[in-house]
Structure formats: C-alpha cells, structure tokens
Design an enzyme around this catalytic site. Structure first.
Site: not given
Length: 546
Positions: A242, A200
C-alpha cells in the site's frame, strides 16, 4: 518464483468480523469464514485477503494491534487459521494477511514498557522527543479527525510520534531490534501457511521521522530486507504494497534497478483508481488513457493490483482540487459522504445509484485493465453503505447472506452485532442478498461469477502489455492485449448514447474475431464497425492473420 500466481489471481478482501458469525456472539469469526469458502471459490476468487485479525482494543478497526503473533479471541485461534489455510488450499485458494508494522496500539506491552522507564529495552522501539517538536501539527494522515503527530506522554515525560491516531505510536524502524521483530512476525505467519501480506502504510514503514522537520529520509533498502525475509521462508509468497505516492517514487517500491523486481511483488494502483472514478464521473475515458500511457514501468515480474473500492475511503488525493470536486459532485454530493476532505466513504453500488448497467461497466473496466483485480466483499452483490456509522465504518457493515434475521450473518440479537446492518431500503438485506441473487440467473452475483470465470480464460490481461487504441469517441475506451497466439480487444462506453467504433487499420493484423463477453447480443461480429450500447462493454478475442 517459477509460478507467478499473483498475476493470474483474483483477490477477495474482507473483514473477518463482518463476514460470518459461527457462534452467535454477533461478531464474524474464522470458523464462519471457513464455512463460506465454497461461496468465495464459486465466485472465482483465488486468494482471500484478511484485514487485521490480531488482538486489538478495536479503536481503529483492528489496525491498533497489541500482539502480532496471536488472533483476536473474538475471531478464533491460531488453529482456526491453520484450518482456514488448509481448507482454502483444498479449493485452490490462498490466504493473505494485513501486515501492520508501522505502529502498534498504545496498549501494546512494548509501549507500556517504553513509556515506563527511559532505560527500558523497548524505549528505542518508538520515536521520542524531549521537547515539543515544531512540526507537531504537521503531516496528519486523518486531517479533521487527527490534530497532531506528536503527543506528550505524562508517564514518559516525553513526546512520542504517531503518523496516525495518538493511540497508535509509530515504531522506530531505524532500530535493528524492531526490524528483527518484523522478520519474526513475517516468518511466524508464513510457517502457518499464509501466502503473503498486504503491507499497511508502507511509505511510513520505510520513513525515518525526526522531530522539528517534515523532510523525511526513506530507507528503500529495507524493502529488500522484507522481500528476502518473505521469499526465503516461502518461495511463492508475495508482498503487496500500500503505497499511495508520487509517480517518481513508485518504481522504488518494486525494484532497486529498473528491471529488477527485488522489492515488493505488487503495488496497489492508486493513480489508476483515482482516474477510473474521475472518468466515470465525467463519462469520458481520457483520465484512464492518461493513467495507462503515463504509468511507471514495472519490472516484468512485478504487478499492479487494481481496485475500485477497498476497505478505506476512495482516496482522491492524487487528483487536482478541481478534479476532486468533479468526482465529489457526482458521487458524494453531501458532506457526510466525504472523508478527510479527499475521499469518499461510500460503496460503489450506492455511488452509482444501484444502476446495474453502470455497475457491470465499472467492474468490466476494472477487470480488463492491467493488473490483478481486488474485489471487496459485498461488491459482487451490490451492497450499499451506512452513512450513519463513523468514518470508514460506513462500508464495513455485515455481509448480507439472506433476507432472514440479521441477513444470515449472525443469530445474535441485532443490538449485539459488531456493526449494524444496512437499513437503506434500496440496499437492505430485503432487497440485496446472496440467497436472492443465487436464485436469479440474471443477478449481479451471477454476472460476477461469469465474468471472473471468463477473466481466467484471458491470461493476457494479467500482463502489462496494454495498448490503447483510438476509438474515435470521448466516452469509449478501446484497448488491446497481445499474446503469443492472438490478442484480446476490450471496448467500454462510459456514457449513455450508443456508439459505433471504427478501429480500421489498428486491427489489420487480426482476424477471426470471437465475442467472449458482452453486455448484450450484438449479432454477427465484424471488426470494421463495432456497435456499443449505452454503458456497454465487449470482450473480443482475435487471432493473427495466417
């Protein structure tokens, strides 16, 4: 890694708490997910990606973590994780987790200690400033919701940095002790059988913020460390980044040298995702062609991950203001459909008005573009959204298994469900559910199963050898993948007039075409003139001329 399984994979993304409740408390859990593994396997997914499952106050849907080494009690136990991994393996599937190490919850014991005493061993695990930083109101990730990136803490009598919400203080990744803890977190979950991580907010994980400046230093070698921690623990584990960053930065995330994949194995293709939505809005393929022809070159071992919708808003930040407004006008005409001024908080079925032809076209397009496809739970049945829920929760409603009570998700009273069910008549469980579509061989679910099985028979698509051909039509994308024994040709029409495509000499070295998949029966197949219906698509296998 001798078997690059991630290049042939189909990732299925889900929130455990919204998938299946096994104990009637209104919250989905790991035992419930385990009971639905056969469904996911039958769909054609080969890897299940779980959004955060750790203990959390839940102020940011689990991304505000209080213990990276545990499972939220409402979701299950570590033993349930092991059972899930084993059961998935029995079905030929793997399990990936979100790795959320940019920040912690403000309620994490590390931050409690850090704020309580400047001499705490955890003080330097976070980023502090003893005066009000001049850049306090800059760099917000959630503009309009988030007001600052530095917040004064009364107990610490200092300002702490938070790239996201003020209840999610950023970790100090320049501190070797923090890096060592991340290494332990990675090793812990790999030992339990997890096959990899989606990292993330990775650009923020490798940034080194300082007060009074927005010029960030990025520690790219930290990516090499993370890759090594993963690979030495489990040779076939992967790391999916990401990283919604500029084109010139993307290669840095996969390799320290142009042909060396010694950092992240995979990258989400945000630049392509933006252009897919722009192309669908315009009904013209030029944005996709641009994205394919200008894509940064990845090392041979690295891989893109393609998606149309994920667990966040459809982020359009890489488009120009005019382009973004084009997409908004078509797919998010009302302000409450938009988020942070840059994204769309709707599911694809709602964006396309439930039009089955356009849904098939969109997913056929995604699955045939370079990379590994990622499918969001519920997309396979055309689930809708609930715009009455705040922010991104609109697309995180419970899975609709049937038209029975609570859509078969839970036996709890409706008032106790983790989030309400979709109540829009077109997309409610009475009209959209797994059980109804399972009984209909012509359903979207049945189509999705067929197309994913067919994709597994087209290994060329997993590679990065895509060549765009001249279709002669602004609305038609023609692209080809060459393999050692032949090629796959794909045609997609993004508009409603029927088209005839003449590829001529572009296919002169191929013969013996075979229709692998199409939106309709086009009759005898001739490469000279290829008809294509409105919103039509065709997958054609070609052999080399002997």
């Amino acid at each position: 890694m001798h078997e690059r399984w991630y290049k042939r994979a189909v990732l299925y993304s889900l929130e455990v708490d919204a998938f299946q409740d096994s104990n009637g408390d209104g919250v989905g859990d790991l035992r419930g997910l385990l009971s639905r593994l056969d469904y996911i396997a039958r769909l054609g997914a080969t890897c299940v990606w779980l959004n955060p499952i750790h203990p959390s106050p839940g102020r940011d849907e689990g991304y505000d973590i209080t213990d990276h080494f545990a499972v939220h009690p409402a979701l299950g136990t570590l033993g349930d994780v092991v059972d899930l991994v084993d059961a998935a393996g029995d079905r030929g599937m793997r399990v990936m987790l979100d790795l959320v190490v940019n920040h912690t919850s403000i309620e994490h014991r590390w931050f409690h200690s850090a704020r309580s005493d400047p001499r705490s061993p955890y003080r330097d695990w976070y980023i502090w400033c003893d005066h009000e930083p001049s850049d306090r109101h800059q760099g917000m990730v959630f503009p309009g919701v988030q007001k600052e990136t530095w917040t004064f803490d009364e107990q610490a009598q200092a300002w702490y940095f938070h790239r996201f919400y003020d209840f999610e203080p950023d970790l100090n990744h320049g501190n070797p002790a923090v890096r060592e803890e991340i290494r332990k977190i990675i090793g812990f979950w790999l030992r339990l059988g997890i096959a990899g991580f989606r990292v993330d907010a990775l650009p923020f994980v490798i940034s080194l913020p300082k007060p009074d400046t927005t010029d960030l230093e990025h520690d790219y070698p930290f990516l090499n460390e993370m890759r090594n921690w993963v690979s030495w623990r489990r040779g076939d584990a992967v790391v999916l980044a990401e990283a919604n960053v500029a084109d010139d930065q993307l290669p840095q995330y996969v390799g320290s040298a142009p042909h060396n994949n010694d950092r992240m194995h995979m990258l989400f293709n945000f630049r392509l995702n933006d252009r897919i939505l722009l192309a669908l809005a315009r009904r013209q393929v030029e944005p996709i062609i641009w994205a394919l022809r200008t894509a940064p070159r990845l090392p041979a071992e690295a891989q893109w991950a393609t998606f149309i919708r994920n667990h966040d808003e459809a982020d359009l930040s890489q488009l120009s203001d005019d382009e973004r407004n084009e997409v908004f006008t078509v797919f998010a005409p009302d302000d409450n459909m938009r988020l942070y001024g840059r994204g769309i908080r709707r599911r694809l079925a709602a964006m396309l008005d439930g039009d089955r032809r356009r849904l098939e076209l969109a997913y056929s397009l995604q699955f045939t573009l370079p990379g590994t496809p990622v499918l969001r739970y519920g997309e396979e049945i055309g689930m809708g959204d609930d715009l009455e829920l705040p922010e991104r929760n609109s697309i995180r409603t419970p899975m609709q298994w049937s038209d029975k009570e609570n859509a078969g998700f839970s036996t709890a009273p409706a008032s106790q469900l983790v989030r309400p069910l979709v109540h829009d008549g077109r997309f409610s469980p009475e009209n959209v559910s797994v059980s109804a579509q399972r009984r209909d061989p012509d359903s979207l679910l049945g189509w999705m199963e067929r197309v994913l099985r067919t994709l597994r028979e087209c290994p060329e698509v997993g590679e990065n050898s895509c060549e765009v051909l001249d279709s002669g039509h602004a609305s038609v994308l023609a692209h080809r993948y060459a393999g050692p024994h032949g090629a796959m040709l794909f045609l997609h029409n993004l508009d409603d007039p029927r088209r005839t495509v003449h590829l001529g000499d572009q296919l002169r070295t191929y013969a013996a075409p075979v229709e692998v998949l199409a939106d309709a029966d086009y009759g005898d197949l001739e490469l000279d003139d290829l008809d294509l219906n409105a919103w039509g698509y065709r997958w054609i296998r070609l052999d080399f001329i002997p």
